[in-house]
Design an enzyme around this catalytic site. Structure first.
Site, PDB file in Angstrom:
ATOM      1  N   ASP A 178     -13.460 -13.540  14.931  1.00 33.67           N
ATOM      2  CA  ASP A 178     -13.774 -13.553  16.344  1.00 33.67           C
ATOM      3  C   ASP A 178     -12.642 -12.945  17.073  1.00 33.67           C
ATOM      4  O   ASP A 178     -11.728 -13.755  17.370  1.00 33.67           O
ATOM      5  CB  ASP A 178     -14.433 -14.630  16.921  1.00 33.67           C
ATOM      6  CG  ASP A 178     -14.933 -14.569  18.327  1.00 33.67           C
ATOM      7  OD1 ASP A 178     -14.790 -13.326  19.149  1.00 33.67           O
ATOM      8  OD2 ASP A 178     -15.152 -15.410  19.070  1.00 33.67           O
ATOM      9  N   ASP A 201     -14.760  -6.921  21.720  1.00 32.00           N
ATOM     10  CA  ASP A 201     -15.056  -8.423  21.041  1.00 32.00           C
ATOM     11  C   ASP A 201     -15.845  -8.032  19.613  1.00 32.00           C
ATOM     12  O   ASP A 201     -17.108  -7.922  19.720  1.00 32.00           O
ATOM     13  CB  ASP A 201     -15.937  -9.208  21.934  1.00 32.00           C
ATOM     14  CG  ASP A 201     -16.113 -10.527  21.383  1.00 32.00           C
ATOM     15  OD1 ASP A 201     -15.373 -11.247  20.575  1.00 32.00           O
ATOM     16  OD2 ASP A 201     -16.916 -11.323  22.234  1.00 32.00           O
TER      17      ASP A 201
END
Length: 642
Positions: free
Chosen positions: A111, A307
């Site tokens: 992430d 992201d």
């Protein structure tokens, strides 16, 4: 320029070269004396291909893999780590990290939007049931709590630092901060490093219900795992991600710097704009025509954010409507259908065909134009996803954002090498085959598998009891016990009652275990409803009679720790039994019985032929019917059996 001046310049240039060489030699000698390498070393973590026969996309600007030849990369060790799960099936990719001494392994979501790496703690008050057991600090001899100070928030007792993170989908994670050894797998040459991480005591929302254990924070911040490795000068201030395409998966994650291909396009990334990685998006073109939008629409609030932990892409309302309308005008001949999930108003179309390789002939090309004029081309796989209930239908993977920020998730960069060049405040993009990237990086720069711990006292390779399969002693003595072949039973739960394609399944198993297809043999199978009990044999390579200890242990670990990731079409599997069969040393007679048998047969055949020819010659010489029995008058003859 005067001759004297020219000579003086040349002399100064040569002097500077000598000084630089002496400085470099001094630094190298200092590193050797200290016993550590202070250079920034890239760490490559391949995200392996899940399906070798799945759809591959061929892009016009294919990656010239010769640029990644070992001679062109910095000479440094690398870490190899698999990436598991799938972006659209699970909503994320995970990698496996080990924390503590002895190591405790966890599946963590990769992430770039998170700045903390965290796992559930053993004393967590509200944590879900995840893939692996919770982290137990008391079982790690190297664990240290991060003590409370003015630089952190403290727990109620004022003893230990805490962290707390909230996410847009209403989930949250909180807990205490600890410091321990983090390692990147047995195949890594990177020395395990101390790092600060979060030990969860509370999780809510999707974090509570997900299968993955926690998060690997690749964002920018002092608690980010990337920042900590850079501060220790373990890697350069750069990392890259490469996600596989539609239905393929795989790819590579690279921690550290690699040479940038000449045709990689870059966008400036402002580290002070927001805590997230951002790019300067100016325009979006559909089928060669720009959307009629004010360029500032992509520069609101946090700007345009990348992201990897987000699955889809989200545009501000006005930009989304313009994009959707432009796409629908180009595919007006397709039928609009309901989405796979009634809880969401997905925009889906049927009639596009089942062959994903042909989508570029139906859906229009899309280009993202950066403020510097460079363009990133998007294929249909970058903005469409396959309908899960209709084989010839696809849905729009770009949605309207809840606020003014433009958020680009993993779908937008499938089959795209994305380099987060933090040192130069830029992000680079290159359309390529990410599944091939993992293989090429393995071939060119990945180190050989690290050997298992070796005990010089008894010259044995210790096998941890938790992974020692049936039939294999806890201590394997090289040269004394040689593994002839490995057997394992698995229960495969298919999505329908149809018998799976065992030949194709064997190919996937071979790739996941990193052996040749000829080494994987189907032994037997039985079925009951949707469940298939399948028995497999894994044999050594054709050139070997038995497995080396390292090869056998690598296969055993991958099977025991469920590292095999099979395509979704095969359903789910569970390992039932794992056994090893020792290689039986044969006597001289057993080893050469075939040669001896052939020799005897050849001798008898040739001997019989020679005798027959002699007898025929003798009969012809004496004449037909001239044979006389023993005892008859004349020369004595001995009856020769034929």
């Amino acid at each position: 320029m005067a001759p004297a001046t020219s000579q003086l310049c040349c002399a100064l240039f040569i002097y500077c070269l000598i000084v630089l060489c002496l400085c470099d030699a001094f630094v190298s000698a200092s590193d050797a004396f200290q016993g550590s390498d202070t250079r920034r070393r890239p760490m490559i973590l391949p995200l392996y291909l899940s399906s070798p026969k799945s759809t591959h996309y061929h892009h016009p600007r294919a990656f010239d893999w010769r640029r990644l030849q070992k001679s062109e990369l910095p000479h440094s060790p690398y870490a190899r780590m698999r990436l598991h799960d799938d972006l659209l099936t699970n909503g994320y990719y995970t990698t496996r990290l080990s924390i503590g001494t002895p190591p405790q392994e966890f599946a963590l979501i990769v992430d770039t939007g998170s700045t903390v790496t965290y796992v559930p703690c053993s004393d967590c008050e509200h944590c879900g049931k995840h893939q692996d057991p919770r982290f137990q600090p008391n079982l790690s001899s190297t664990y240290r709590p991060v003590k409370c100070s003015i630089n952190c928030n403290c727990d109620n007792e004022g003893v230990q630092c805490t962290y707390e993170r909230h996410y847009a989908e209403k989930s949250s994670s909180s807990g205490v901060l600890g410091d321990d050894i983090i390692s990147f797998g047995d195949e890594s040459e990177i020395v395990p490093q101390r790092a600060v991480f979060g030990c969860e005591t509370m999780e809510t929302g999707d974090l509570y219900s997900q299968r993955a254990d926690g998060i690997m924070g690749l964002g920018s911040g002092r608690l980010s795992l990337v920042d900590q490795l850079v501060d220790k000068r373990v890697i350069g201030d750069s990392f890259s991600l490469c996600y596989g395409g539609m239905g393929v998966g795989g790819g590579a994650m690279i921690l550290g710097r690699i040479p940038s291909p000449s045709d990689m396009v870059f966008s400036h990334s402002d580290p002070f704009r927001s805590p997230y990685y951002n790019i300067e998006l100016k325009e979006i073109h559909v089928a060669g025509k720009p959307l009629k939008l004010n360029p500032k629409i992509f520069d609101q609030r946090h700007g345009t954010v990348l992201d990897s932990g987000t699955t889809y892409a989200y545009l501000p309302e006005e930009a989304f409507i313009a994009f959707k309308d432009a796409i629908m005008r180009k595919i007006h001949f397709l039928k609009k259908v309901h989405g796979p999930d009634p809880n969401y108003d997905d925009i889906c179309f049927s009639g596009a065909g089942r062959d994903g390789t042909q989508l570029e002939k139906i859906f229009p090309d899309v280009e993202m134009v950066f403020s510097n004029g460079q363009k990133l081309s998007l294929s249909p796989e970058n903005y469409m996803f396959r309908h899960t209930r209709a084989g010839d239908a696809y849905c729009l993977g770009i949605f309207a954002s809840g606020d003014s920020t433009t958020l680009l998730g993993g779908i937008l960069v499938r089959n795209t090498l994305v380099t987060y060049d933090r040192e130069n405040d830029r992000i680079g993009f290159l359309k390529t085959n990410c599944s091939e990237l993992g293989k090429r990086l393995n071939t060119f720069v990945a180190p050989p598998p690290a050997p298992f711990p070796f005990d010089r006292k008894n010259s044995s390779t210790e096998v941890p009891p938790i992974i020692a399969p049936s039939g294999l002693p806890q201590t394997v003595f090289p040269g004394q016990i040689q593994i002839g072949f490995i057997t394992f039973d698995m229960i495969l739960r298919v999505n329908n009652s149809m018998k799976p394609n065992f030949t194709e399944l064997a190919e996937f198993i071979a790739q996941e275990l990193e052996v040749k297809e000829s080494q994987v043999h189907l032994k037997d199978f039985t079925s009951q409803g949707n469940n298939f009990l399948i028995k497999w044999n894994i044999f050594p390579a054709e050139s070997a009679d038995y497995f080396s200890n390292t090869s056998a242990m690598t296969i055993i670990l991958r099977l025991r720790e469920h590292h095999m990731q099979l395509p979704e079409k095969f359903g789910s599997y569970r390992l039932v039994e794992l056994k090893t069969q020792p290689h039986q040393k044969q006597s001289w007679w057993e080893q050469h019985v075939w040669e001896v048998t052939v020799g005897v047969v050849v001798t008898l055949v040739f001997g019989g032929l020679i005798f027959g020819m002699w007898l025929l010659w003798t009969k012809r010489r004496r004449g037909i019917g001239s044979y006389e029995p023993v005892g008859a008058p004349g020369p004595e003859q001995e009856l020769q059996p034929l």
